[in-house]
Enzyme design. Structure first.
Site, PDB file in Angstrom:
ATOM      1  N   GLU A  66      52.820  68.691 -31.695  1.00 40.11           N
ATOM      2  CA  GLU A  66      52.976  69.656 -30.624  1.00 40.11           C
ATOM      3  C   GLU A  66      54.462  69.941 -30.548  1.00 40.11           C
ATOM      4  OE1 GLU A  66      53.382  68.681 -26.601  1.00 40.11           O
ATOM      5  OE2 GLU A  66      52.443  70.518 -25.916  1.00 40.11           O
TER       6      GLU A  66
ATOM      7  N   ASP B 119      52.657  64.215 -29.289  1.00 48.19           N
ATOM      8  CA  ASP B 119      52.917  64.979 -28.072  1.00 48.19           C
ATOM      9  C   ASP B 119      54.412  65.259 -27.893  1.00 48.19           C
ATOM     10  OD1 ASP B 119      51.788  65.832 -25.352  1.00 48.19           O
ATOM     11  OD2 ASP B 119      53.332  64.428 -24.706  1.00 48.19           O
TER      12      ASP B 119
END
Ligand code: NOJ
Ligand code: MG
Length: 581
Positions: free
Chosen positions: A305, A243
């Protein structure tokens, strides 16, 4: 629809120099050969990844919230659809401010979603169906309720103080907290600094106030977070989606970010996150994560990401084969309009990326409006959904789907601010309605709660479109969006050119994006009409891609048909053809 190559007339083949004899990915780059040897069969090159938002996929215990047992009960569905791996967004204990992205314990399961035994069972059952499980590794921040942060904020001399980013206010005195340390802003609005009265310093948070940033300059943070990776790898997961990775480090000199014109949905001055984004140290962490997961068998995958601004920045994420295999391609995800020239340009760029890395394509996820709405023109949305499916599943790369995309699920934003769950939707209403709209429950059937839950009220309402767009109804319609996905997934798996072939754009038509996918001995042509007009295209020079003889469709949506030597594509039609028997 048959016609001979000799009558296929010309579309300029642009400046592409690839030939069938040497497709890009059969000449291994150093990065590829490093990955292909000891670590296994590079399963992720051929995999289709399916993102599951666990709150919304399937509820098993009637509390209106999806859970792990619910996911397990739907593994047959995923297997039949043709999915190879699921990425489950966080289901760790969390106060739920950012719906799981504020983690208070990295090595446990939130009781809302079940138990560790449920998790182990999910992994085991998935394995039986050849489905791998990818976890979300939320690395930039924890919850403010994580015990590490509770310790860190308890006193300035706590051993964990330096695990987070604490700074004095500007001009702080014993009685005045001073101003925030600099002008850095949270991605979720307003300042990135939160004053903490007890120890009289500010802490940094790039997301919600309840998500304090970890200090990755502290070696103990590395050790603790590496332990998190070990914990899940030992439980048999296939890898991680990392993330917000580009946000890991901040400028040590704490320089102010430059302002840009205008204001955002929260009323803040626009800013360029120059001193907080993509610092070079990020790559050291990616190498470290790779070395930890590579201790385990099965060729673990890392997906990042990272909404990189261009292909050069994106390609850095591959490292020299020693960082991540699959950086998500936000450039392509964010084209946000049907544009043949733009897609051609971006696919050419990533196809020729300097690291020779494997692209990772997606068009929907839990943070942005669904593709049905973003690419739809309001009139031909279903046709466009199928066109996007062909684009996603016939290009060379690892596709990443988002649950319900295969049904044509729509973004269904809350109608009133009082119904909003996602805090940015409350703060930014009505310009920013938050992300609830793309997180609504999976639509399994035509019942009032769409087969998602037995509870009277699911955590988010079932969109009205669920009565038509659901698994049950669409399975019965051979032309549904669902069956389009299913056929394409099967085709992608069985056709050698779609599975492994180089991707070569052909032509420069303003409305039709065309490419060849080819391996020696096999080739297919894909033509996508991205306009609302009927378009005709002609091919020439396809022999150099190994396309000789009769071209016949192996897949099409809408109507693509041949009239003498020309392929005619109805508005938004997609055509996949080959010359093979
Ligand atoms: C990206 C995640 O996808 C998003 O949902 C989350 O809010 C932020 N990172 C913060 O973790
Ligand atoms: Mg439940």
């Amino acid at each position: 629809m048959h016609w001979t190559k000799s009558v296929l007339a010309a579309i300029a083949t642009s400046a592409l120099s690839l030939s069938i004899g040497a497709p890009a990915q059969t000449a291994p780059s150093p990065a590829q050969s490093a990955q292909s040897q000891p670590t296994g069969p590079e399963w992720w090159r051929h995999a289709v990844i399916y993102e599951i938002y666990p709150r919304s996929f399937q509820d098993s215990d009637g509390d209106g919230v999806g859970d792990l047992k619910g996911i397990t009960s739907r593994l047959d569905y995923l297997h039949d659809l043709g999915i190879d791996a699921i990425w489950i967004t966080p289901m760790y204990p969390s106060p739920g401010i950012d719906y799981g992205y504020d983690i208070s314990d990295y090595t446990a399961i939130d009781p809302l979603y079940g138990t560790m035994a449920d998790f182990d069972n999910l992994v085991a059952e998935a394995k039986k169906r050849d489905i791998r499980v990818i976890m979300d590794y939320v690395i930039n921040h924890t919850s403010d309720q994580h015990k590490w942060f509770l310790e860190s904020r308890s006193s300035r001399d706590n051993p964990k103080r330096d695990w987070y980013v604490w700074r004095d206010g500007k001009g702080e005195t014993a009685t005045d907290k001073g101003e925030q340390p600099n002008n850095w802003q949270s991605w979720f609005g307003h300042s990135a600094w939160q004053w903490d009265e007890k120890t009289r310093q500010y802490y940094c948070h790039y997301f919600y106030v309840q998500q304090p940033d970890l200090n990755w300059r502290n070696p103990e943070v590395h050790k603790a977070m590496d332990g998190v990776l070990d914990f899940w790898m030992k439980r048999g997961v296939a890898g991680f989606r990392i993330d917000a990775v580009s946000r890991l480090y901040e400028d040590p000199e704490m320089r102010d970010d430059p302002y840009l014109p205008g204001r955002n949905a929260y009323g803040d001055r626009n800013i360029q996150h120059k001193y907080t984004d993509d610092l070079p140290e990020v790559h050291d962490v990616l190498k470290e994560v790779r070395s930890v997961v590579d201790k385990y068998p099965g060729d673990p995958v890392l997906v990042t990401e990272a909404d990189e601004p261009n292909v050069q920045a994106l390609a850095k994420m591959y490292g020299n084969g020693d960082e991540v295999q699959l950086p998500m391609d936000f450039q392509i995800a964010d084209v946000n309009k049907l544009s043949a020239p733009r897609f051609r340009e971006l696919f050419n760029e990533i196809e020729n990326n300097p690291a020779h890395g494997q692209p990772e394509y997606f068009f929907s996820n839990h943070d942005q409006p669904r593709q049905w709405d973003r690419y739809g023109d309001g009139e031909h949305n279903d046709q466009i959904a199928k066109l996007m499916a062909v684009l996603e599943l016939t290009t060379r790369g690892t596709p990443q789907m988002y649950y319900g995309e295969e049904l044509g699920m729509r973004t269904t934003d809350p109608a009133r601010v009082e119904d909003v769950h996602d805090p940015i939707g409350k703060l930014g209403w009505p310009k920013e309605k938050g992300r609830d709209g793309e997180r609504t429950p999976m639509q399994w059937d035509t019942t009032a709660t769409a087969g998602f839950t037995n509870a009277a009220k699911p955590w988010l309402p079932i969109p009205p479109s669920a009565s038509k767009y659901n698994v049950d109804a669409e399975s019965k319609d051979p032309n549904s969006i669902f069956n389009t996905y299913k056929k394409l997934l099967a085709l992608r798996r069985s056709n050698p050119a779609l599975r492994d072939g180089a991707q070569i754009s052909i032509g420069n038509d303003p409305d039709v994006f065309m490419y060849v996918r080819a391996v020696p001995g096999h080739a297919v042509v894909v033509a996508l009409n991205m306009s609302n007009k009927q378009r005709s295209v002609m091919f020439i020079g396809l022999d150099k891609y190994g396309i000789h003889g009769l071209l016949k469709p192996i897949f099409s949506t809408g109507t693509g048909f041949a009239k003498s030597d020309t392929l005619i594509l109805e508005p938004f039609a997609a055509y996949v053809g080959t010359t093979e028997p």
